[in-house]
Design a protein around this motif. Structure first.
Motif, PDB file in Angstrom:
ATOM      1  N   ALA A 175       0.717  -1.284   0.084  1.00 43.72           N
ATOM      2  CA  ALA A 175       0.414  -0.450   0.088  1.00 43.72           C
ATOM      3  C   ALA A 175       1.172   1.886  -0.241  1.00 43.72           C
ATOM      4  CB  ALA A 175      -1.134   0.164   1.051  1.00 43.72           C
ATOM      5  N   TYR A 218      -5.377  -0.296  -5.183  1.00 44.51           N
ATOM      6  CA  TYR A 218      -5.626  -0.167  -3.740  1.00 44.51           C
ATOM      7  C   TYR A 218      -6.315  -2.147  -3.999  1.00 44.51           C
ATOM      8  CZ  TYR A 218      -3.760   3.800  -2.446  1.00 44.51           C
ATOM      9  OH  TYR A 218      -2.808   5.259  -2.002  1.00 44.51           O
ATOM     10  N   CYS A 244      -4.195  -5.163  -2.326  1.00 46.92           N
ATOM     11  CA  CYS A 244      -3.866  -5.241  -0.974  1.00 46.92           C
ATOM     12  C   CYS A 244      -4.431  -6.024  -0.596  1.00 46.92           C
ATOM     13  CB  CYS A 244      -3.741  -3.563  -0.684  1.00 46.92           C
ATOM     14  SG  CYS A 244      -2.678  -2.147  -1.345  1.00 46.92           S
TER      15      CYS A 244
END
Length: 555
Positions: A160, A395, A398
């Motif tokens: 991240a 993202y 993640c």
């Protein structure tokens, strides 16, 4: 066009004052050229920027890393033949788009703009939104790829954090004036070019046995494990299936190269001079950088190397595997570093293309006019902000479950390149027909390739076939998968759905403009005024002796 139009008694039917007075419910009519301080981009991309962007802008991880999968599946011989064929076909699309673009290098230019102007508003609408979401999603993909490539070096940095750093860098560059984009892309692309040239030289040295192990590679790996491998079935049929697979797969290394030149032209200085320069030299650069790279991979890396299919990130790169096998220490880290900058460069370019596609769509009337608004630097900031939202999809990698959703987003873009190139060929044929009816000869065009229209016709015929064959393996017995089918073809359904929605709303519009009704004149006054303003004067950069030497060597 970014400059005032010479005053005339008769106002063009595409009156910008009328357009600016419209509210958001009443969008500009198709094909309109925007003028005025609030709705124009600035031409800040210089000649050297355009030259380097033409070849390096969209080279990302697909060439350096992704090609390893195709090498392992088909072998170096089939892979090389496939890349040569696609190289010629892509050049056909490039000449088609640049011919239209050089004739009408308007502000807000994009293939979707020319589709709206030369074919139909529905096609331009669907193509514009295809570009917007495809480019935007690929930004997230390139950011993710760059973050994964960093893991080649041992580190404990969370994914991240890496994604955030790269995201901030790309957003900062795209929210800066376009001259910053041009400058950064020039140096990013230069790094790619230098690395490819270096790898080609290294491969040549290893070919003759100049490595640390003194092993003369030659075409040894073409003999063992072999130049051609079967896929799905054995024998000649299997080798044909392998060839068809790498034909479809190799397209992703070239994705949106012609489109980047067109989209960048709207903010390019002296577009009628710089677009032909970029187009004329692009073919030779494609041969050197793409074909040369594939040939080099087949020389230094065996197609049965386990890392090609089992490696993660840059460890699966044929170049890295070849360098390791040659016993050259440290060079793999250099390659890794440049691949990271390549991913960042590609992400930077794709966000630029996504935002300018939305801007162009708004110029043509297919998106809210708020996306045409620019700041004092000529930056369409609302378009950049909207397009930046896709980057945050990175993202999703993640977490495990959201990563599956992200891969589905990527699947939507799988056929985008095919769809775009097919549409570009179609609008070129309409443009040429309109020119013939308007008595515009080839000599009247500011750029026309000697291969045109023959190579464009080849692209027109072959690319639809390849698009339909993109997921052909799922139709073989024992290979059917609903997921794989949708991954291969869902992008086509999305594009057709957007097109049909626009057709239903604008049912009374013509499906395709009659050739005699195609507008070849609106915006020409602005373009000619721009040429007059720039004249034949060279920039300070072009006048310098050092730059003249570099330009001669490069061009």
């Amino acid at each position: 066009m970014g400059i005032p139009t010479p005053t005339t008694e008769k106002q063009s039917e595409f009156d910008p004052n009328t357009m600016l007075a419209m509210d958001q419910e009443s969008l500009p009519i198709e094909g309109q050229v925007l003028r005025g301080t609030q709705t124009q981009t600035h031409r800040g991309i210089k000649s050297r920027h355009a030259q380097m962007i033409a070849i390096g802008g969209t080279i990302g991880t697909s060439l350096f890393v992704g090609s390893g999968k195709a090498l392992a599946l088909a072998g170096p011989g089939l892979l090389l033949i496939a890349y040569i064929l696609i190289c010629f076909l892509v050049y056909g699309v490039l000449t088609a788009t640049c011919e239209m673009n050089t004739f009408l290098p308007v502000t807000g230019a994009s293939p979707s703009y020319y589709a709206t102007r030369f074919v139909s508003p529905s096609l331009g609408f669907a193509l514009g939104w295809l570009y917007w979401y495809s480019f935007g999603i690929i930004v997230a993909y390139e950011i993710t790829a760059a973050a994964i490539v960093v893991d080649y070096w041992p580190n404990s940095i969370p994914v991240a954090v890496l994604i955030t750093i790269m995201l901030v860098l790309i957003l900062a560059l795209n929210f800066a004036p376009v001259s910053y984009y041009g400058e950064t892309e020039f140096w990013f692309a230069s790094l790619k070019v230098l690395m490819i040239v270096g790898l080609l030289i290294l491969s040549f040295i290893l070919f003759w046995g100049g490595g640390p192990h003194k092993q003369r590679l030659g075409f040894h790996y073409w003999k063992d494990p072999g130049a051609m491998k079967p896929y799905l079935v054995e024998g000649d049929t299997g080798r044909f299936c392998a060839f068809l697979y790498v034909l479809c797969y190799s397209v992703f290394s070239f994705n949106f190269t012609p489109e980047l030149i067109v989209i960048a032209s709207g903010e390019m200085k002296s577009p009628r001079k710089n677009i032909p320069r970029a187009a004329k030299m692009c073919f030779y650069r494609l041969l050197i950088f793409y074909i040369g790279s594939i040939l080099a991979m087949g020389v230094i890396c065996p197609s049965d190397a386990s890392g090609l299919t089992k490696g993660s990130g840059v460890a699966a790169s044929p170049f890295v595997i070849g360098v390791r096998n040659a016993g050259i220490h440290g060079l793999d880290s250099v390659i890794n570093a440049v691949i990271i900058t390549s991913a960042l460069s590609a992400g930077n370019s794709y966000l630029f293309m996504s935002s300018r596609s939305l801007y162009s769509l708004a110029v043509a009337g297919g998106a809210p006019k708020i996306f045409t608004r620019c700041n004092r630097y000529g930056l369409p900031y609302y378009a950049v902000m909207a397009s930046s939202l896709f980057a945050f999809l990175a993202y999703m990698n993640c977490a495990r479950s959201p990563a599956i959703v992200f891969n589905w987003f990527i699947s939507i873009t799988n056929t985008a390149g095919f769809i775009s190139w097919i549409c570009c060929c179609g609008m070129f044929h309409r443009f040429r027909k309109a020119c013939r009816l308007a008595s515009i000869t080839r000599a009247d065009l500011h750029y026309s390739s000697k291969t045109s229209p023959y190579l464009v016709w080849a692209s027109t015929i072959i690319f639809p076939i390849l698009m339909l064959c993109n997921g052909f393996s799922v139709f073989f017995p024992g290979h059917w998968s609903v997921t794989d089918f949708l991954v291969a073809y869902i992008g086509i359904f999305v594009f057709v759905a957007i097109y049909l929605i626009h057709r239903l709303v604008h049912w009374k519009d013509a499906w395709v403009f009659k050739a005699e009704d195609i507008d070849l004149t609106s915006g020409m006054e602005e373009i000619e005024a721009l040429e007059f303003e720039e004249g034949n004067q060279e920039t300070t950069e072009d006048k310098s002796k050092a730059w003249r030497i570099i330009r001669v060597l490069w061009e």
